[in-house]
Design a protein around this motif. Structure first.
Motif, PDB file in Angstrom:
ATOM      1  N   LYS A  84      -4.684   2.163  -0.896  1.00 58.12           N
ATOM      2  CA  LYS A  84      -4.944   1.719  -2.257  1.00 58.12           C
ATOM      3  C   LYS A  84      -3.805   0.801  -2.682  1.00 58.12           C
ATOM      4  O   LYS A  84      -2.638   1.187  -2.685  1.00 58.12           O
ATOM      5  N   LYS A  85      -4.159  -0.432  -3.022  1.00 59.61           N
ATOM      6  CA  LYS A  85      -3.132  -1.424  -3.353  1.00 59.61           C
ATOM      7  C   LYS A  85      -2.371  -1.009  -4.598  1.00 59.61           C
ATOM      8  O   LYS A  85      -2.948  -0.582  -5.591  1.00 59.61           O
ATOM      9  N   TYR A 129       0.790  -1.229   0.000  1.00 58.35           N
ATOM     10  CA  TYR A 129       0.000   0.000   0.000  1.00 58.35           C
ATOM     11  C   TYR A 129       0.823   1.281   0.000  1.00 58.35           C
ATOM     12  O   TYR A 129       0.266   2.368  -0.023  1.00 58.35           O
TER      13      TYR A 129
END
Length: 673
Positions: A559-560, A479
């Motif tokens: 948010k990956k 992340y």
């Protein structure tokens, strides 16, 4: 006859009364003060009341070390009879749960003062204190408690039986933690029973002050667990881990594996109790490479996108072979860091003078102790320029011929990524009194600026490439982007490098754009794998992932990150564009030897006279100028085409020679296939 006997008896009685009178005169008149003092001591017997030792807390107020107010109970066997023994034994059996016979046996077999129960917790001691029996007494018997066992043991340290600090913070801040003992003056009757307390002459104990550390308990727990798992997984001898705030120098966690339990320190070896993060030195290997590049950038002797010929990853440098782990032909300076090229670093190291090279490393703190609050710190070893050999800078550029402690390394690395400022590391945040009032607090101590902020930003971005594209892909996080550098150095034991024994390390930071933490992982002699990118980098990843889950400030946006490998065409295009736009760089490709005849370096250099540098490689020209102690400015790169001081001119102190260079690049050299 009867009268004579009466006279004798009367005489003895009279003599007895005379002696008694003389004794009373001695007691009441001649030795009045002496016997008064004895009486006061018997009747008003003082009792020392131990002061409670101060508490050690983490930065969030979590108690890491405190004193438990235990009580030990005794009997004077000379004052015991069966009735007293039976009474005492029954009360203790009921309160503490052991058989009556147990306590009877202790009392009957003992001589003089016998301890029948040691360090009884106050919750149970309160009931036992109510018992009043002649010859039965108790004393405060404090116990130092470490509620989280081995957590941060090498920082906190430990105390001996007398509660005197022996190691760590317990030792260094012993005087601050130790309170001031009090004294209660008790008035007793002839049997020794307490009648009253003389409040006027009694002094209550003053507890010690509290020490608040910079350590975050959760950070510390995560680091210790993952470091221990890493040492076990890769079968290493030991491990060191440190987490630091790069913007202040505050130590957030520090761990050594193996570790120990400070409450039972005597059960562990000196090796297990040793704080390797401060006491042990090692050659840093490739983790030093970003430092070398930073000094070159700061002196404008290299640029990020300039191409370097690494000659297939093998060169002979002053009759010594230097090799890379992976063969390459041409690498930009950025790629040199990503791929950790020893060959390129050896070449780049020749661009800077010995004195300047040494001064930068010294300014980063190498070769000097950091003066952290914990005792026992080693200063490492940094060779002075006068002791440099022809190979010294080359070998030092990839982490050999000098040694550092893990604490020195993370302190210096923090300066590399925080904008260029070296801070003094510290582990104590503040001192408070027993009521929580702040007595003193620590502010970040700025030591010096080492490199420009622009250089720090550049190095920081380049080290993100090490994680994303280079030797540390095992440190990639889900992340948040991280940056860092791997290191693998062969161990030097008794003056010889031992085959198969390595120090595997990784030092990284996150978030990449605004570093909030720096984390160093060092594994000694892993038997499974050996490279820092395969051993230490995964441990860093595990630590960082858990920290991100715990501390939302490290990655506020979850948010990956979706990663894809660049196509080879993209890499080629990027590389060619960078090189075409940056011709004015140092560039020594192998094929260039065929393009220009090279003037031999070994010419007759006359001291005090300017030599002819034209048509030389810039590297060789710099070597000669350094030998003559001539200051210089470089314009361009490649071969020397002109010099501001004509050959044969006598040199004067302070003279500056401007050397102009030019490349003749054949684009075939840029073929990366």
């Amino acid at each position: 006859m009867i009268n004579s006997r009466a006279l004798i008896i009367t005489g003895f009685v009279f003599l007895f009364f005379l002696l008694l009178l003389a004794k009373l005169f001695s007691i009441q008149i001649l030795k009045n003060e002496y016997y008064t003092l004895i009486a006061e001591r018997q009747q008003n017997k003082p009792k020392i009341i131990k002061a409670e030792r101060g508490i050690i807390k983490d930065r969030n107020g979590e108690v890491l070390s405190f004193t438990r107010d235990n009580v030990s109970f005794f009997v004077d066997t000379r004052m015991m009879n069966e009735s007293k023994i039976d009474t005492i034994s029954k009360v203790f059996s009921k309160t503490l749960g052991k058989p009556v016979s147990y306590y009877k046996r202790i009392i009957r077999n003992g001589k003089r003062n016998v301890c029948i129960a040691k360090k009884v917790p106050m919750s149970k001691a309160f009931e036992l204190k109510k018992l009043i029996v002649d010859g039965y007494f108790y004393e405060e018997d404090f116990t130092r408690v470490y509620p989280y066992g081995n957590l941060a043991a090498h920082i906190i340290g430990y105390v001996n039986r007398e509660l005197k600090g022996i190691e760590g913070i317990e030792k260094v801040y012993d005087e601050i933690l130790t309170g001031k003992d009090g004294m209660y003056l008790f008035e007793r009757d002839v049997l020794g029973k307490v009648i009253s307390v003389d409040e006027k002459h009694s002094v209550p104990p003053a507890p010690g002050n509290n020490v608040v550390l910079t350590i975050n308990k959760t950070y510390q727990k995560i680091l210790q667990e993952e470091l221990a798992a890493g040492v076990k997984k890769y079968n290493g001898n030991s491990g060191v881990g440190i987490i630091m705030d790069p913007n202040s120098g505050a130590i957030l966690a520090l761990a050594n594996i193996p570790d120990f339990d400070p409450a039972n320190y005597n059960l562990f070896t000196a090796s297990e109790r040793r704080n390797r993060a401060l006491t042990d030195t090692y050659e840093p290997g490739s983790t030093i490479k970003p430092f070398i590049l930073s000094m070159l950038f700061n002196e404008k002797l290299a640029e990020e996108n300039e191409p370097i010929d690494v000659e297939g990853g093998k060169i002979i440098f002053h009759k010594t072979r230097i090799t890379d782990t992976h063969p390459h032909d041409i690498l930009t300076v950025r790629e040199v860091l990503e791929q950790s090229s020893n060959v390129a670093m050896a070449k780049l190291s020749t661009r800077i003078s010995d004195e300047l090279f040494y001064r930068y490393l010294r300014n980063f703190g190498f070769g000097n102790p950091t003066h952290i609050e914990i005792s026992g710190e080693a200063e490492g070893y940094l060779k002075k320029p006068k002791n440099f050999s022809k190979l010294s800078k080359a070998f030092m550029s990839f982490g050999y011929e000098f040694s550092v402690t893990p604490l020195q390394m993370i302190t210096a690395f923090s300066a590399l990524v925080n904008g260029g400022i070296l801070y003094k590391p510290y582990v104590v945040e503040k001192i408070t009194d027993a009521n929580g009032e702040i007595l003193s607090s620590a502010d970040p101590k700025r030591i010096r600026r080492v490199i420009d902020k622009e250089v720090s930003d550049k190095i920081k971005k380049m080290m993100v490439g090490v994680v994303e594209n280079g030797t540390a892909t095992a440190a990639q996080l889900d992340y948040v982007h991280a940056g860092g550098k791997t290191g693998t150095s062969q161990k030097l034991v008794e003056g010889r490098y031992v085959k198969g024994k390595y120090n595997s390390s990784f030092i990284g930071y996150l978030p990449a754009d605004n570093p909030q933490i720096v984390c160093l992982i060092l594994i000694d002699s892993p038997e499974i794998a050996r490279y820092g990118g395969l051993v230490a980098a995964p441990v860093f990843k595990n630590v960082a992932q858990r920290l991100i889950e715990y501390d939302l400030n490290l990655a506020p946006v979850r948010k990956k990150i979706v990663r894809k490998k660049k196509l080879i065409e993209e890499l080629i295009a990027e590389d060619i564009n960078a090189k075409e736009n940056n011709y004015d760089k140092f560039f020594n490709p192998t094929n260039e030897k065929k393009m220009l005849p090279e003037k031999p370096v070994k010419q007759n250099v006359q001291k005090g006279v300017m030599p002819d540098l034209r048509n030389m490689n810039l590297r060789d020209a710099i070597v000669i100028l350094n030998e003559l102690s001539v200051k210089y400015k470089i314009s361009g790169s490649g071969k020397v085409v002109s010099q501001s001081i004509e050959p044969g001119v006598k040199l004067t102190a302070g003279t500056i020679c401007t050397v102009k260079c030019q490349l003749n690049i054949n684009k075939k050299v840029l073929n990366l296939n």
